[in-house]
Design a protein around this motif. Structure first.
Motif, PDB file in Angstrom:
ATOM      1  N   TRP A  75      -4.350 -12.593   7.535  1.00 60.54           N
ATOM      2  CA  TRP A  75      -3.678 -12.653   6.122  1.00 60.54           C
ATOM      3  C   TRP A  75      -2.242 -13.001   6.527  1.00 60.54           C
ATOM      4  O   TRP A  75      -1.256 -12.445   7.456  1.00 60.54           O
ATOM      5  CB  TRP A  75      -3.661 -11.403   5.336  1.00 60.54           C
ATOM      6  CG  TRP A  75      -4.993 -11.150   4.773  1.00 60.54           C
ATOM      7  CD1 TRP A  75      -6.087 -11.542   5.113  1.00 60.54           C
ATOM      8  CD2 TRP A  75      -5.133 -10.268   3.670  1.00 60.54           C
ATOM      9  NE1 TRP A  75      -6.998 -10.880   4.334  1.00 60.54           N
ATOM     10  CE2 TRP A  75      -6.486 -10.341   3.172  1.00 60.54           C
ATOM     11  CE3 TRP A  75      -4.273  -9.628   2.698  1.00 60.54           C
ATOM     12  CZ2 TRP A  75      -7.293  -9.437   2.412  1.00 60.54           C
ATOM     13  CZ3 TRP A  75      -5.011  -8.959   1.572  1.00 60.54           C
ATOM     14  CH2 TRP A  75      -6.317  -8.835   1.504  1.00 60.54           C
ATOM     15  N   SER A  76      -1.396 -13.782   5.790  1.00 57.11           N
ATOM     16  CA  SER A  76       0.053 -14.017   5.901  1.00 57.11           C
ATOM     17  C   SER A  76       0.801 -13.026   5.356  1.00 57.11           C
ATOM     18  O   SER A  76       0.169 -12.091   4.510  1.00 57.11           O
ATOM     19  CB  SER A  76       0.214 -15.386   5.305  1.00 57.11           C
ATOM     20  OG  SER A  76       0.247 -15.101   3.750  1.00 57.11           O
ATOM     21  N   LEU A  77       1.952 -12.927   5.546  1.00 55.78           N
ATOM     22  CA  LEU A  77       3.012 -11.935   5.205  1.00 55.78           C
ATOM     23  C   LEU A  77       2.912 -12.029   3.473  1.00 55.78           C
ATOM     24  O   LEU A  77       2.809 -10.996   2.940  1.00 55.78           O
ATOM     25  CB  LEU A  77       4.385 -11.850   5.702  1.00 55.78           C
ATOM     26  CG  LEU A  77       4.338 -11.606   7.343  1.00 55.78           C
ATOM     27  CD1 LEU A  77       5.681 -11.761   7.668  1.00 55.78           C
ATOM     28  CD2 LEU A  77       4.137 -10.159   7.271  1.00 55.78           C
ATOM     29  N   GLU A  78       2.908 -13.325   3.031  1.00 54.91           N
ATOM     30  CA  GLU A  78       2.974 -13.505   1.497  1.00 54.91           C
ATOM     31  C   GLU A  78       1.685 -12.891   1.002  1.00 54.91           C
ATOM     32  O   GLU A  78       1.866 -12.226  -0.152  1.00 54.91           O
ATOM     33  CB  GLU A  78       3.006 -15.041   1.403  1.00 54.91           C
ATOM     34  CG  GLU A  78       3.292 -15.463  -0.016  1.00 54.91           C
ATOM     35  CD  GLU A  78       3.358 -16.875  -0.371  1.00 54.91           C
ATOM     36  OE1 GLU A  78       2.473 -17.296  -0.663  1.00 54.91           O
ATOM     37  OE2 GLU A  78       4.447 -17.131  -0.149  1.00 54.91           O
ATOM     38  N   GLU A  79       0.334 -12.955   1.641  1.00 55.23           N
ATOM     39  CA  GLU A  79      -0.726 -12.687   1.193  1.00 55.23           C
ATOM     40  C   GLU A  79      -0.819 -10.895   1.078  1.00 55.23           C
ATOM     41  O   GLU A  79      -1.188 -10.318   0.141  1.00 55.23           O
ATOM     42  CB  GLU A  79      -2.115 -13.281   1.955  1.00 55.23           C
ATOM     43  CG  GLU A  79      -2.154 -14.501   1.569  1.00 55.23           C
ATOM     44  CD  GLU A  79      -3.188 -15.261   2.623  1.00 55.23           C
ATOM     45  OE1 GLU A  79      -4.120 -15.986   2.127  1.00 55.23           O
ATOM     46  OE2 GLU A  79      -3.096 -14.657   3.737  1.00 55.23           O
ATOM     47  N   LEU A  80       0.015 -10.443   2.207  1.00 52.42           N
ATOM     48  CA  LEU A  80      -0.031  -8.951   2.344  1.00 52.42           C
ATOM     49  C   LEU A  80       0.864  -8.467   1.391  1.00 52.42           C
ATOM     50  O   LEU A  80       0.627  -7.489   0.760  1.00 52.42           O
ATOM     51  CB  LEU A  80       0.377  -8.635   3.834  1.00 52.42           C
ATOM     52  CG  LEU A  80      -0.589  -8.820   5.084  1.00 52.42           C
ATOM     53  CD1 LEU A  80      -0.009  -8.756   6.210  1.00 52.42           C
ATOM     54  CD2 LEU A  80      -1.748  -7.987   4.936  1.00 52.42           C
ATOM     55  N   ALA A  81       1.854  -9.003   0.845  1.00 51.49           N
ATOM     56  CA  ALA A  81       2.849  -8.376   0.254  1.00 51.49           C
ATOM     57  C   ALA A  81       2.187  -8.628  -1.245  1.00 51.49           C
ATOM     58  O   ALA A  81       2.705  -7.677  -2.343  1.00 51.49           O
ATOM     59  CB  ALA A  81       4.068  -9.432   0.177  1.00 51.49           C
ATOM     60  N   ARG A 115       3.925   2.302   1.761  1.00 53.56           N
ATOM     61  CA  ARG A 115       2.859   2.679   2.660  1.00 53.56           C
ATOM     62  C   ARG A 115       2.339   3.951   2.483  1.00 53.56           C
ATOM     63  O   ARG A 115       3.084   4.952   2.289  1.00 53.56           O
ATOM     64  CB  ARG A 115       3.372   2.256   4.060  1.00 53.56           C
ATOM     65  CG  ARG A 115       3.544   1.012   4.272  1.00 53.56           C
ATOM     66  CD  ARG A 115       3.875   0.815   5.787  1.00 53.56           C
ATOM     67  NE  ARG A 115       3.338  -0.057   6.647  1.00 53.56           N
ATOM     68  CZ  ARG A 115       2.769  -1.285   6.485  1.00 53.56           C
ATOM     69  NH1 ARG A 115       2.753  -1.812   5.428  1.00 53.56           N
ATOM     70  NH2 ARG A 115       2.190  -1.895   7.432  1.00 53.56           N
TER      71      ARG A 115
END
Length: 58
Positions: free
Chosen positions: A18-24, A49
């Motif tokens: 997953w990209s950072l954008e997807e994780l966000a 978190r």
């Protein structure tokens, strides 16, 4: 990533790749056992978190 709260509490979600954008953006997980019935989704958000359940969506 470990999910907290809601129906998937304690389960692990594989976010490998997953990209950072997807994780966000969090995760909408397809479910047949949600509040809205079959075809609904569990909404988990990374607002803090660990990642917390934010409700069901149709």
């Amino acid at each position: 990533m470990e999910l907290h709260g809601g129906p998937a509490d304690g389960q692990l979600l594989d976010v490998t790749g997953w990209s950072l954008e997807e994780l966000a953006g969090g995760a909408l997980l397809a479910t047949s056992t949600g509040v809205r019935g079959p075809g609904g989704r569990w909404d988990y958000v990374p607002a803090r978190r660990p990642v917390h359940w934010d409700g069901d969506t149709p």
